[in-house]
Design an enzyme around this catalytic site. Structure first.
Site, mmCIF file in Angstrom:
data_model
loop_
_atom_site.group_PDB
_atom_site.id
_atom_site.type_symbol
_atom_site.label_atom_id
_atom_site.label_comp_id
_atom_site.label_asym_id
_atom_site.label_seq_id
_atom_site.Cartn_x
_atom_site.Cartn_y
_atom_site.Cartn_z
ATOM 1 C CG ASP A 206 -3.242 2.667 5.188
ATOM 2 O OD1 ASP A 206 -4.405 2.416 4.820
ATOM 3 O OD2 ASP A 206 -2.452 1.808 5.612
ATOM 4 C CG ASP B 96 -0.160 0.218 2.539
ATOM 5 O OD1 ASP B 96 1.090 0.270 2.516
ATOM 6 O OD2 ASP B 96 -0.812 0.336 3.581
ATOM 7 C CG ASP C 75 1.578 3.091 4.738
ATOM 8 O OD1 ASP C 75 0.466 2.681 5.094
ATOM 9 O OD2 ASP C 75 2.492 2.347 4.339
HETATM 10 P P1 ATP Z 1 4.083 -2.605 2.981
HETATM 11 O O1 ATP Z 1 5.005 -2.343 1.858
HETATM 12 O O2 ATP Z 1 3.659 -4.023 3.057
HETATM 13 O O3 ATP Z 1 2.930 -1.655 3.024
HETATM 14 P P2 ATP Z 1 4.745 -1.306 5.426
HETATM 15 O O4 ATP Z 1 5.880 -1.396 6.368
HETATM 16 O O5 ATP Z 1 4.461 0.037 4.836
HETATM 17 O O6 ATP Z 1 4.959 -2.386 4.308
HETATM 18 P P3 ATP Z 1 2.088 -1.176 6.584
HETATM 19 O O7 ATP Z 1 1.178 -2.287 6.956
HETATM 20 O O8 ATP Z 1 1.603 -0.254 5.546
HETATM 21 O O9 ATP Z 1 3.464 -1.868 6.194
HETATM 22 O O10 ATP Z 1 2.389 -0.408 7.916
HETATM 23 C C1 ATP Z 1 3.259 0.704 7.995
HETATM 24 C C2 ATP Z 1 3.406 1.157 9.419
HETATM 25 O O11 ATP Z 1 2.181 1.688 9.878
HETATM 26 C C3 ATP Z 1 3.773 0.022 10.363
HETATM 27 O O12 ATP Z 1 4.922 0.395 11.056
HETATM 28 C C4 ATP Z 1 2.650 -0.107 11.330
HETATM 29 O O13 ATP Z 1 3.110 -0.196 12.643
HETATM 30 C C5 ATP Z 1 1.853 1.153 11.130
HETATM 31 N N1 ATP Z 1 0.437 0.807 11.108
HETATM 32 C C6 ATP Z 1 -0.195 0.092 10.166
HETATM 33 N N2 ATP Z 1 -1.493 -0.054 10.435
HETATM 34 C C7 ATP Z 1 -1.704 0.613 11.586
HETATM 35 C C8 ATP Z 1 -2.832 0.875 12.403
HETATM 36 N N3 ATP Z 1 -4.027 0.398 12.101
HETATM 37 N N4 ATP Z 1 -2.652 1.616 13.503
HETATM 38 C C9 ATP Z 1 -1.445 2.109 13.818
HETATM 39 N N5 ATP Z 1 -0.348 1.913 13.099
HETATM 40 C C10 ATP Z 1 -0.458 1.170 12.014
HETATM 41 MN MN MN Z 2 2.667 0.338 3.763
HETATM 42 MN MN MN Z 3 -0.462 0.802 5.551
#
Ligand code: ATP
Ligand code: MN
Ligand code: MN
Length: 385
Positions: free
Chosen positions: A309, A204, A206
């Site tokens: 997100d 995703d 962020d």
């Molecule tokens: P990817 O490439 O799979 O997206 P990513 O490290 O960006 O890898 P994410 O699941 O997008 O993974 O999460 C990014 C960060 O946001 C993580 O460190 C996580 O702790 C935080 N995070 C994700 N979802 C939530 C949530 N619902 N509430 C608080 N923090 C969150």
């Molecule tokens: Mn992510």
């Molecule tokens: Mn995310």
């Protein structure tokens, strides 16, 4: 404190947040094997076992070079008996029989299939598996009750399981900036998550949004979402208002019952992004034209669904939010564990609280948070624990 080479071999600190973990490392085959077992343990409800394999994998990710013999494991922390056996197998035979068996097992494969649906966690996937469901078609044919989120996840399953490229993340960043700056020109929009850690692909995109004048950010997100929707960019969205009161609110300590959930105003969405192959003829730097609008290229299926997100933080909490949303998930978990057990402090995405002094410790940057914790600063690209 960081990984370095001594006479006894690599010296590795106990907590993931005390180590530097780059994206690319030298032990991929080993960490893949251990992470498969971590995942499988999670699917079986064994959180503790899952964490043990994750920690072992994380230690190997921080090593400066490839592990070549079992002896090199002895100075390393967090490598349990089971992990050692798996590492031995992979070192000697190239594969682990146990891992290969897991990957072929019906439960693992079905759980992978189901948990890759947006909105489906391990608990739901286990329930479906126990009810005898095995395929995505089963979910539809047997009239399984799905949330609105899961319906969207199923509808866009293929797209959402196609990695988001860095260039696509950049296009979405320009779109989000365009949307935010219409309402608040001085707001800042930061790419967080895996892309901030240097990943070239993600599941995703962020973003963290803030404004230097506290309270200016209140109400921004709903305006941004409404605008994106009016332009046809929103395929799905679920917004949440912030659920804390004031800085110093004791609620800031108990966000989500100790989990990584926080209380910021946020939006989990699926956006419609034009396929970048169509962008070649467009002039560079002309903003968000890479994103498709309704009635445009959608008919020819020239677009792709992408998970985005959006999180809004008040300025005073921004460094904590940035640290919390940059990840990796394991790095975050280790930071919080270190804070609690080594420093008697509570860290989350809103604040840092010192239990001995009974006070919140403010910070204007991520660096200051590491200082409060007595940790050497770890830049985002070294947080791939
Ligand atoms: P990817 O490439 O799979 O997206 P990513 O490290 O960006 O890898 P994410 O699941 O997008 O993974 O999460 C990014 C960060 O946001 C993580 O460190 C996580 O702790 C935080 N995070 C994700 N979802 C939530 C949530 N619902 N509430 C608080 N923090 C969150
Ligand atoms: Mn992510
Ligand atoms: Mn995310």
């Amino acid at each position: 404190v960081h990984a370095g080479v001594t006479e006894d071999g690599p010296r590795v600190a106990l907590y993931g947040c005390q180590r530097r973990t780059p994206l690319a490392h030298s032990n991929q085959a080993l960490t893949d094997a251990l992470e498969t077992l971590a995942e499988e343990a999670g699917f079986g409800g064994s959180e503790g076992r899952s964490l043990a394999f994750t920690r072992a994998a994380s230690v190997l990710k921080s090593l400066p070079g490839p592990l070549t013999s079992l002896g090199e494991l002895s100075p390393l922390p967090c490598i349990g008996e089971h992990s050692r056996k798996v590492i031995q197998e992979v070192l000697e035979d190239g594969v682990s029989v146990e891992v290969e068996r897991v990957k072929l097992s019906e439960r693992y494969r079905t759980m992978k299939l189901f948990t890759k649906i947006f909105g489906v966690g391990v608990k739901t996937a286990i329930r479906w598996y126990q009810e005898g469901l095995r395929t995505l078609a089963d979910l539809q044919e047997r009239h399984t009750e799905l949330t609105r989120e899961q319906q969207a996840g199923l509808q866009h399953y293929t797209d959402l399981n196609t990695p988001v490229e860095r260039s696509e993340a950049d296009t979405i960043e320009r779109l989000v900036q365009e949307a935010v700056w219409q309402f608040l020109p001085d707001a800042s929009v930061m790419l967080t998550g895996g892309f901030r850690r240097g990943k070239q692909q993600g599941h995703d995109v962020d973003f963290l949004i803030t404004h230097p004048q506290e309270d200016k950010e209140v109400g921004l997100l709903s305006k941004v979402i409404r605008w994106l929707d009016s332009q046809g960019f929103i395929l799905y969205q679920h917004s949440q208002r912030n659920t804390y009161q004031l800085p110093g609110d004791p609620e800031l300590l108990s966000s989500g019952g100790g989990s990584s959930m926080d209380r910021f105003e946020r939006c989990f969405s699926i956006l419609r992004l034009a396929r970048l192959t169509q962008d070649k003829d467009l002039p560079p730097g002309s903003g968000a034209q890479g994103i498709c609008t309704q009635g445009g290229c959608g008919a020819a299926r020239g677009w792709k669904a992408v998970r985005v997100d959006l999180v809004v933080a008040p300025f005073s909490q921004f460094p904590f939010a940035l640290l919390g949303w940059t990840g990796s998930r394991h790095f975050e978990r280790e930071l919080r564990r270190f804070a609690k057990h080594k420093r008697k402090m509570i860290l989350n995405s809103h604040a840092l609280y010192d239990m001995a002094q009974q006070m919140f410790l403010p910070a204007a940057s991520e660096e200051e948070i590491f200082q409060h914790l007595g940790l050497e600063y770890v830049p985002p690209t070294e947080r791939n624990a």
